[in-house]
Enzyme design. Structure first.
Site, PDB file in Angstrom:
ATOM      1  N   SER A 135      26.428  -4.459 -22.760  1.00 26.27           N
ATOM      2  CA  SER A 135      26.100  -3.976 -21.423  1.00 26.27           C
ATOM      3  C   SER A 135      25.736  -5.192 -20.593  1.00 26.27           C
ATOM      4  CB  SER A 135      24.916  -3.010 -21.522  1.00 26.27           C
ATOM      5  OG  SER A 135      24.433  -2.682 -20.244  1.00 26.27           O
ATOM      6  N   LYS A 161      30.703  -3.104 -20.818  1.00 25.76           N
ATOM      7  CA  LYS A 161      30.155  -2.186 -19.815  1.00 25.76           C
ATOM      8  C   LYS A 161      29.531  -3.019 -18.710  1.00 25.76           C
ATOM      9  CE  LYS A 161      25.804   0.408 -19.992  1.00 25.76           C
ATOM     10  NZ  LYS A 161      25.015   1.330 -20.845  1.00 25.76           N
ATOM     11  N   LYS A 163      27.278  -3.042 -15.209  1.00 25.27           N
ATOM     12  CA  LYS A 163      26.372  -2.298 -14.341  1.00 25.27           C
ATOM     13  C   LYS A 163      26.936  -2.342 -12.921  1.00 25.27           C
ATOM     14  CE  LYS A 163      23.034  -1.220 -17.242  1.00 25.27           C
ATOM     15  NZ  LYS A 163      22.615   0.152 -17.501  1.00 25.27           N
ATOM     16  N   ASP A 188      28.376   1.492 -15.574  1.00 24.50           N
ATOM     17  CA  ASP A 188      27.133   2.275 -15.625  1.00 24.50           C
ATOM     18  C   ASP A 188      26.406   2.145 -14.288  1.00 24.50           C
ATOM     19  OD1 ASP A 188      24.814   3.608 -16.225  1.00 24.50           O
ATOM     20  OD2 ASP A 188      24.227   2.334 -17.910  1.00 24.50           O
ATOM     21  N   GLU A 213      29.363   5.908 -16.468  1.00 21.97           N
ATOM     22  CA  GLU A 213      28.089   6.400 -16.997  1.00 21.97           C
ATOM     23  C   GLU A 213      27.133   6.756 -15.855  1.00 21.97           C
ATOM     24  OE1 GLU A 213      26.721   3.598 -19.918  1.00 21.97           O
ATOM     25  OE2 GLU A 213      24.720   4.487 -20.020  1.00 21.97           O
ATOM     26  N   ASP A 238      23.864   9.789 -19.394  1.00 22.81           N
ATOM     27  CA  ASP A 238      22.796   9.022 -20.054  1.00 22.81           C
ATOM     28  C   ASP A 238      21.463   9.637 -19.614  1.00 22.81           C
ATOM     29  OD1 ASP A 238      20.833   7.198 -20.790  1.00 22.81           O
ATOM     30  OD2 ASP A 238      21.813   5.431 -19.986  1.00 22.81           O
ATOM     31  N   LYS A 262      20.477   8.144 -26.865  1.00 22.98           N
ATOM     32  CA  LYS A 262      19.390   7.193 -27.117  1.00 22.98           C
ATOM     33  C   LYS A 262      18.317   8.045 -27.765  1.00 22.98           C
ATOM     34  CE  LYS A 262      20.373   4.366 -23.010  1.00 22.98           C
ATOM     35  NZ  LYS A 262      19.982   4.067 -21.604  1.00 22.98           N
ATOM     36  N   GLY A 290      21.394   1.786 -25.544  1.00 24.15           N
ATOM     37  CA  GLY A 290      20.377   0.779 -25.821  1.00 24.15           C
ATOM     38  C   GLY A 290      19.416   0.704 -24.655  1.00 24.15           C
TER      39      GLY A 290
HETATM   40  O1  OSB Z   1      21.400   2.680 -18.662  1.00 21.46           O
HETATM   41  O2  OSB Z   1      22.042   2.131 -20.589  1.00 21.46           O
HETATM   42  C1  OSB Z   1      21.264   1.973 -19.657  1.00 21.46           C
HETATM   43  C2  OSB Z   1      18.925  -0.975 -20.360  1.00 21.46           C
HETATM   44  C3  OSB Z   1      17.741  -0.495 -19.842  1.00 21.46           C
HETATM   45  C4  OSB Z   1      17.718   0.742 -19.251  1.00 21.46           C
HETATM   46  C5  OSB Z   1      18.883   1.507 -19.181  1.00 21.46           C
HETATM   47  C6  OSB Z   1      20.077   1.048 -19.707  1.00 21.46           C
HETATM   48  C7  OSB Z   1      20.101  -0.236 -20.272  1.00 21.46           C
HETATM   49  C8  OSB Z   1      21.307  -0.885 -20.781  1.00 21.46           C
HETATM   50  C9  OSB Z   1      21.120  -2.001 -21.771  1.00 21.46           C
HETATM   51  O3  OSB Z   1      22.414  -0.610 -20.387  1.00 21.46           O
HETATM   52  C10 OSB Z   1      21.703  -1.743 -23.097  1.00 21.46           C
HETATM   53  C11 OSB Z   1      21.185  -2.751 -24.100  1.00 21.46           C
HETATM   54  O4  OSB Z   1      21.771  -3.839 -24.184  1.00 21.46           O
HETATM   55  O5  OSB Z   1      20.186  -2.468 -24.790  1.00 21.46           O
HETATM   56 MG    MG Z   2      23.031   3.940 -18.967  1.00 20.37          MG
END
Ligand code: OSB
Ligand code: MG
Length: 369
Positions: A135, A161, A163, A188, A213, A238, A262, A290
């Site tokens: 991510s 992925k 952001k 995402d 996402e 999510d 999660k 994550g």
């Molecule tokens: O939306 O998946 C998410 C991290 C913190 C809060 C939300 C998210 C995330 C990540 C990081 O996308 C995923 C990771 O590398 O742990």
């Molecule tokens: Mg997410």
């Protein structure tokens, strides 16, 4: 398993990178760490909530209060035959799945250690290694994004992925798609869009994303269902997916075609197993999310991701991407996009106590009153 005492800590761990999302920038984690003691064994749980309620509503301080004043006093001194029984003891208390998950997941670790088995076997896992992607936060430029994507693909990660947020979406994704036509690519939004942004989201359909996402509200299902009917790209939920009941409603509404699991967001492994069963029956593919976890949370996620419904690469990348030094002895590292599931009893990782001590901001004990 009879629960005897608990130690709760708040740790602070600096991230190696600046992680920018549509809801803010993270440069360090503030981590609740629970050590749960019973029958001569120790179970570990890690909180994923942050100091501020920017992802969902829960916070570190709120969870510290609930754990020390409500949840731990509710369970210490009692004997629970299995995790479902512990989950039932927490069920009168509404919401707060992340705070409950710290305790529920520590109990699962303890329970598996009591059985002298690795956690994934107790959960019904079938794999000894889990396919993973990365991510990538919002970068300073498209050029910097292309470099980051190239570096992580070269390391073997099986999905990228990115952001996104309004104004940082189509152009950057299009540039990555053109440079890496074969890459498995996802986006995402962390709830940064509204239905009124439909035209902007519809443009993403031409980029061949595996899914998008959580584009809409953090607790929404209905608008996601409306959007999914008009988008070719699958929506992955999510934030909105916080319980088995939410998952059932999401399936019935058609709010998404993919689910991110999660366990911490769902209250722990017990509820995650129920969502896993619902998704399997509905033909919805899962992947392990994550929350920038340190070694305890990362190990828990790896065990659960070993279940058969997790058919897409997860967000559980190498610990060395995140930390100069992790809180556990074992190195949780990916090789060629595969993360091995730790094989010791329980979650299979041991706390590095001297290091944990050094990064502890606060520590409290709760015992049978
Ligand atoms: O939306 O998946 C998410 C991290 C913190 C809060 C939300 C998210 C995330 C990540 C990081 O996308 C995923 C990771 O590398 O742990
Ligand atoms: Mg997410």
């Amino acid at each position: 398993m009879r629960l005897e005492a608990a130690e709760l800590r708040i740790l602070e761990l600096p991230l190696k990178f600046r992680f920018e999302t549509s809801f803010g920038v993270q440069t360090k984690r503030t981590i609740l760490l629970l050590r749960l003691f019973g029958e001569g064994l120790e179970g570990l749980g890690e909180g994923v909530m942050e100091r501020l309620p920017l992802y969902r509503e829960e916070t570190v301080e709120g969870a510290r209060y609930l754990l020390t004043e409500v949840f731990l006093p509710q369970v210490l001194g009692r004997d629970f035959p299995n995790p479902e029984a512990l989950w039932q003891a927490l069920s009168p208390f509404r919401g707060n799945p992340m705070a409950k998950a710290v305790l529920e997941m520590a109990f699962y670790d303890l329970y598996a250690k009591g059985l002298r088995r690795p956690l994934y076997q107790v959960l019904g896992g079938v794999r000894q290694a889990v396919e993973v992607g990365v991510s990538l936060g919002i970068q300073a430029s498209v050029e910097a994004t292309l470099q980051a994507v190239e570096r992580h693909l070269a390391q073997g990660y099986r999905r990228i992925k990115l952001k996104i947020k309004p104004g940082w979406d189509y152009e950057v994704l299009k540039a990555v798609r053109q440079a890496f036509p074969e890459a498995t690519l996802t986006a995402d939004a962390n709830s940064a869009y509204r239905l009124a942004d439909f035209a902007r989201l519809k443009r993403l359909d031409e980029l061949g994303l595996d899914y998008i996402e959580q584009p809409l509200g953090y607790d929404d299902l209905l608008d996601h269902a409306k959007l999914q009917r008009e988008l070719a790209t699958p929506i992955c939920l999510d934030e909105s997916l916080t319980s088995k009941e939410k998952a059932r409603k999401a399936i019935e509404l058609g709010a998404g075609r993919v689910f991110n699991i999660k366990p911490a967001r769902l209250g722990g492994h017990t509820e995650s197993l129920k969502v896993h069963a619902l998704a399997e029956a509905a033909g919805i593919p899962l992947w392990m999310g994550g929350m920038l976890e340190a070694g305890v949370g990362r190990a828990h996620n790896l065990h659960l991701a070993s279940l058969p419904g997790f058919t897409k690469p997860g967000d559980v990348s190498s610990a060395s991407r995140y930390w100069e030094e992790d809180i556990v002895e074992e190195a949780l590292e990916a090789e060629d996009g595969l993360m091995p599931v730790p094989q010791g009893p329980g979650i299979g990782v041991r706390l590095k106590l001297p290091f944990v001590e050094r990064i502890t901001l606060w520590k409290g004990y709760v015992s049978v009153s």
